[in-house]
Design a protein around this motif. Structure first.
Motif, PDB file in Angstrom:
ATOM      1  N   SER A 154       0.826  -1.204   0.000  1.00 38.78           N
ATOM      2  CA  SER A 154       0.000   0.000   0.000  1.00 38.78           C
ATOM      3  C   SER A 154       0.865   1.261   0.000  1.00 38.78           C
ATOM      4  O   SER A 154       0.545   2.236  -0.674  1.00 38.78           O
ATOM      5  CB  SER A 154      -0.925   0.023   1.206  1.00 38.78           C
ATOM      6  N   PHE A 164      -7.022   4.887  -4.865  1.00 42.59           N
ATOM      7  CA  PHE A 164      -8.102   3.926  -4.652  1.00 42.59           C
ATOM      8  C   PHE A 164      -7.554   2.591  -4.165  1.00 42.59           C
ATOM      9  O   PHE A 164      -8.052   2.021  -3.187  1.00 42.59           O
ATOM     10  CB  PHE A 164      -8.895   3.728  -5.948  1.00 42.59           C
ATOM     11  N   PHE A 165      -6.527   2.062  -4.833  1.00 42.44           N
ATOM     12  CA  PHE A 165      -5.964   0.780  -4.417  1.00 42.44           C
ATOM     13  C   PHE A 165      -5.252   0.881  -3.077  1.00 42.44           C
ATOM     14  O   PHE A 165      -5.172  -0.094  -2.336  1.00 42.44           O
ATOM     15  CB  PHE A 165      -5.030   0.211  -5.492  1.00 42.44           C
ATOM     16  N   LYS A 215      -7.874   0.353  -0.650  1.00 41.25           N
ATOM     17  CA  LYS A 215      -8.382  -1.014  -0.731  1.00 41.25           C
ATOM     18  C   LYS A 215      -7.628  -1.956   0.211  1.00 41.25           C
ATOM     19  O   LYS A 215      -8.221  -2.865   0.789  1.00 41.25           O
ATOM     20  CB  LYS A 215      -8.257  -1.514  -2.163  1.00 41.25           C
ATOM     21  N   TYR A 216      -6.332  -1.749   0.384  1.00 48.20           N
ATOM     22  CA  TYR A 216      -5.508  -2.658   1.182  1.00 48.20           C
ATOM     23  C   TYR A 216      -5.400  -2.263   2.651  1.00 48.20           C
ATOM     24  O   TYR A 216      -4.795  -2.970   3.444  1.00 48.20           O
ATOM     25  CB  TYR A 216      -4.110  -2.786   0.582  1.00 48.20           C
ATOM     26  N   LYS A 230      -6.549  -1.879   6.437  1.00 47.36           N
ATOM     27  CA  LYS A 230      -7.471  -2.563   7.348  1.00 47.36           C
ATOM     28  C   LYS A 230      -7.550  -1.779   8.644  1.00 47.36           C
ATOM     29  O   LYS A 230      -6.533  -1.459   9.253  1.00 47.36           O
ATOM     30  CB  LYS A 230      -6.981  -3.980   7.632  1.00 47.36           C
TER      31      LYS A 230
END
Length: 104
Positions: A49, A93-94, A97-98, A100
């Protein structure tokens, strides 16, 4: 300085390859420490990320210190370079996404 200028002569789309490699190298080395720092506030951000966010981070730093590089210039240009702007949005965006979030 001649060596640095020589290394910056090699370019892809007017962007110095040396600068891109150094940017990704710094983030790769700093990613574990940054991830540990964010784990303290319950956010897990893996190394991949951070690598995705490398270009947006460096653009932000260049804008803060008003060091206008060719990529920064192209990104703030409102009339052109849409592919670069789309690439930055995809990377961000990605990055999200990763990530948490840890709950208590």
């Amino acid at each position: 300085m001649e060596t640095l200028d020589l290394l910056r002569e090699f370019k892809v789309f007017d962007y110095a390859i040396f600068d891109l490699i150094v940017s990704f190298g710094w983030i790769y080395l700093l990613a574990p420490r940054l991830s540990k720092l964010f784990l303290k506030i319950k956010i897990d951000i893996p190394r991949k990320s951070w690598l995705l966010l490398t270009l947006p981070i460096w653009i932000i730093f260049h804008l803060i210190f008003w060091n206008i590089t060719p990529m920064t210039r192209d990104l703030i240009n409102p009339n052109d370079f849409y592919l670069l702007k789309i690439l930055m949005l995809i990377l961000i965006f990605f990055w999200f996404k990763y990530i948490k979030l840890w709950k208590k």
